[in-house]
Design a protein around this motif. Structure first.
Motif, PDB file in Angstrom:
ATOM      1  N   THR A 108       0.848  -1.198   0.000  1.00 52.14           N
ATOM      2  CA  THR A 108       0.000   0.000   0.000  1.00 52.14           C
ATOM      3  C   THR A 108       0.879   1.241   0.000  1.00 52.14           C
ATOM      4  N   ILE A 109       0.342   2.322  -0.516  1.00 53.47           N
ATOM      5  CA  ILE A 109       1.081   3.577  -0.521  1.00 53.47           C
ATOM      6  C   ILE A 109       1.282   4.074   0.908  1.00 53.47           C
ATOM      7  N   THR A 110       0.325   3.796   1.783  1.00 48.73           N
ATOM      8  CA  THR A 110       0.459   4.194   3.186  1.00 48.73           C
ATOM      9  C   THR A 110       1.681   3.535   3.810  1.00 48.73           C
ATOM     10  N   VAL A 115       7.365   3.730   5.704  1.00 48.77           N
ATOM     11  CA  VAL A 115       8.686   3.110   5.713  1.00 48.77           C
ATOM     12  C   VAL A 115       9.753   4.014   5.094  1.00 48.77           C
ATOM     13  N   TYR A 116       9.445   4.654   3.971  1.00 48.47           N
ATOM     14  CA  TYR A 116      10.474   5.371   3.211  1.00 48.47           C
ATOM     15  C   TYR A 116      10.410   6.892   3.339  1.00 48.47           C
ATOM     16  N   TRP A 117       9.219   7.460   3.491  1.00 51.58           N
ATOM     17  CA  TRP A 117       9.053   8.893   3.313  1.00 51.58           C
ATOM     18  C   TRP A 117       9.006   9.696   4.604  1.00 51.58           C
ATOM     19  N   ASP A 118       8.187   9.268   5.564  1.00 53.11           N
ATOM     20  CA  ASP A 118       7.907  10.086   6.740  1.00 53.11           C
ATOM     21  C   ASP A 118       9.157  10.478   7.531  1.00 53.11           C
ATOM     22  N   GLU A 119      10.100   9.594   7.639  1.00 53.31           N
ATOM     23  CA  GLU A 119      11.328   9.896   8.389  1.00 53.31           C
ATOM     24  C   GLU A 119      12.451  10.391   7.488  1.00 53.31           C
ATOM     25  N   LYS A 120      12.107  10.757   6.265  1.00 56.47           N
ATOM     26  CA  LYS A 120      13.043  11.293   5.276  1.00 56.47           C
ATOM     27  C   LYS A 120      14.176  10.314   4.928  1.00 56.47           C
ATOM     28  N   ARG A 121      13.897   9.044   5.035  1.00 59.37           N
ATOM     29  CA  ARG A 121      14.918   8.046   4.711  1.00 59.37           C
ATOM     30  C   ARG A 121      15.266   8.092   3.225  1.00 59.37           C
ATOM     31  N   LEU A 122      14.248   8.127   2.372  1.00 57.91           N
ATOM     32  CA  LEU A 122      14.499   8.158   0.937  1.00 57.91           C
ATOM     33  C   LEU A 122      15.084   9.504   0.516  1.00 57.91           C
ATOM     34  N   GLN A 123      14.557  10.591   1.054  1.00 54.22           N
ATOM     35  CA  GLN A 123      14.994  11.924   0.675  1.00 54.22           C
ATOM     36  C   GLN A 123      16.444  12.208   1.086  1.00 54.22           C
ATOM     37  N   TRP A 124      16.919  11.626   2.176  1.00 53.46           N
ATOM     38  CA  TRP A 124      18.275  11.884   2.669  1.00 53.46           C
ATOM     39  C   TRP A 124      19.215  10.710   2.410  1.00 53.46           C
ATOM     40  N   LYS A 137      16.921  17.688  -7.188  1.00 50.08           N
ATOM     41  CA  LYS A 137      16.418  18.888  -7.838  1.00 50.08           C
ATOM     42  C   LYS A 137      15.076  19.311  -7.252  1.00 50.08           C
ATOM     43  N   HIS A 138      14.204  18.321  -6.978  1.00 48.73           N
ATOM     44  CA  HIS A 138      12.866  18.635  -6.496  1.00 48.73           C
ATOM     45  C   HIS A 138      12.297  17.452  -5.713  1.00 48.73           C
ATOM     46  N   ILE A 139      11.577  17.767  -4.640  1.00 49.82           N
ATOM     47  CA  ILE A 139      10.846  16.761  -3.871  1.00 49.82           C
ATOM     48  C   ILE A 139       9.370  17.116  -3.924  1.00 49.82           C
ATOM     49  N   ASP A 140       8.555  16.179  -4.374  1.00 52.86           N
ATOM     50  CA  ASP A 140       7.114  16.374  -4.423  1.00 52.86           C
ATOM     51  C   ASP A 140       6.496  15.564  -3.293  1.00 52.86           C
ATOM     52  N   ASN A 141       6.103  16.245  -2.220  1.00 54.91           N
ATOM     53  CA  ASN A 141       5.547  15.562  -1.055  1.00 54.91           C
ATOM     54  C   ASN A 141       4.130  15.046  -1.282  1.00 54.91           C
ATOM     55  N   ASN A 142       3.456  15.522  -2.295  1.00 51.64           N
ATOM     56  CA  ASN A 142       2.106  15.025  -2.598  1.00 51.64           C
ATOM     57  C   ASN A 142       2.158  13.715  -3.386  1.00 51.64           C
ATOM     58  N   LYS A 143       3.046  13.656  -4.365  1.00 56.39           N
ATOM     59  CA  LYS A 143       3.170  12.450  -5.187  1.00 56.39           C
ATOM     60  C   LYS A 143       4.206  11.472  -4.628  1.00 56.39           C
ATOM     61  N   HIS A 144       4.903  11.890  -3.574  1.00 53.21           N
ATOM     62  CA  HIS A 144       5.961  11.081  -2.970  1.00 53.21           C
ATOM     63  C   HIS A 144       6.964  10.672  -4.044  1.00 53.21           C
ATOM     64  N   MET A 145       7.520  11.711  -4.653  1.00 51.08           N
ATOM     65  CA  MET A 145       8.403  11.544  -5.796  1.00 51.08           C
ATOM     66  C   MET A 145       9.595  12.484  -5.663  1.00 51.08           C
ATOM     67  N   ILE A 146      10.757  12.001  -6.036  1.00 51.77           N
ATOM     68  CA  ILE A 146      11.983  12.797  -6.010  1.00 51.77           C
ATOM     69  C   ILE A 146      12.505  12.909  -7.434  1.00 51.77           C
TER      70      ILE A 146
END
Length: 192
Positions: A108-110, A115-124, A137-146
């Protein structure tokens, strides 16, 4: 459990705006491949310095990047650094070449967000500081896309609907918790 699958090459002739995505990436790398290689080499230096990878992680990374395996199935138990390995593969694969698309799929996306997004694991890049953000270059918090500096992208996806898999063409698909993923979604992605 995780499953890694590299897809066929991206078709740069498809246009998404007035200017093709390929031309947009070429603007960033106007000094041809030498600037791209410089950015990638700087990234590799930073990436290697992030953490010491254990033997199991290194084996998976070697299967994907050294041996070029198209399918890799990894059965990893708790505390085996599966999420970190998935993030390592995503970042390295995305920054190797411009215009690559990676999907990280969970049932599920939830669950993917938790697992990946809320604690900024993927982003950092799963580090304790935002030092690796210079490659984003850009982080889209709505689409959960980098979107990375070379216009490669990574997106979190839930596998609850097989229709979502039709018509998408990621270059790399990482299926986390494959035992709970939608079989219909995985079947729909297979021809891509």
């Amino acid at each position: 459990m995780s499953f890694y699958k590299q897809q066929s090459s991206f078709d740069p002739s498809k246009k998404y705006s007035k200017r093709s995505k390929k031309n947009q990436a070429e603007d960033f790398f106007s000094d041809t491949s030498s600037k791209r290689e410089d950015v990638y080499n700087e990234f590799l230096k930073d990436w290697e310095g992030l953490r010491t990878r254990h033997k199991g992680q290194q084996e998976i990374l070697d299967e994907v990047f050294v041996k070029g395996k198209r399918y890799v199935f990894a059965r990893i138990g708790r505390k085996g650094a599966k999420t970190t390995t998935n993030i390592d593969i995503t970042w390295k694969f995305s920054l190797q070449e411009p215009l690559r698309t990676t999907f990280i799929c969970l049932p599920t996306i939830t669950q993917a967000i938790e697992v990946y997004w809320d604690e900024k694991r993927l982003q950092w890049c799963d580090s304790d500081s935002p030092d690796m953000m210079k490659y984003i270059k850009h982080i889209d918090n709505n689409k959960h896309m980098i979107t990375f500096v070379n216009d490669s992208t990574v997106k979190l996806v839930g596998t609850w609907s097989e229709a979502r898999g039709r018509g998408t063409q990621p270059n790399l698909m990482i299926v986390d918790e494959i035992q709970d993923a939608s079989a219909d979604y995985l079947d729909a992605m297979e021809p891509n």
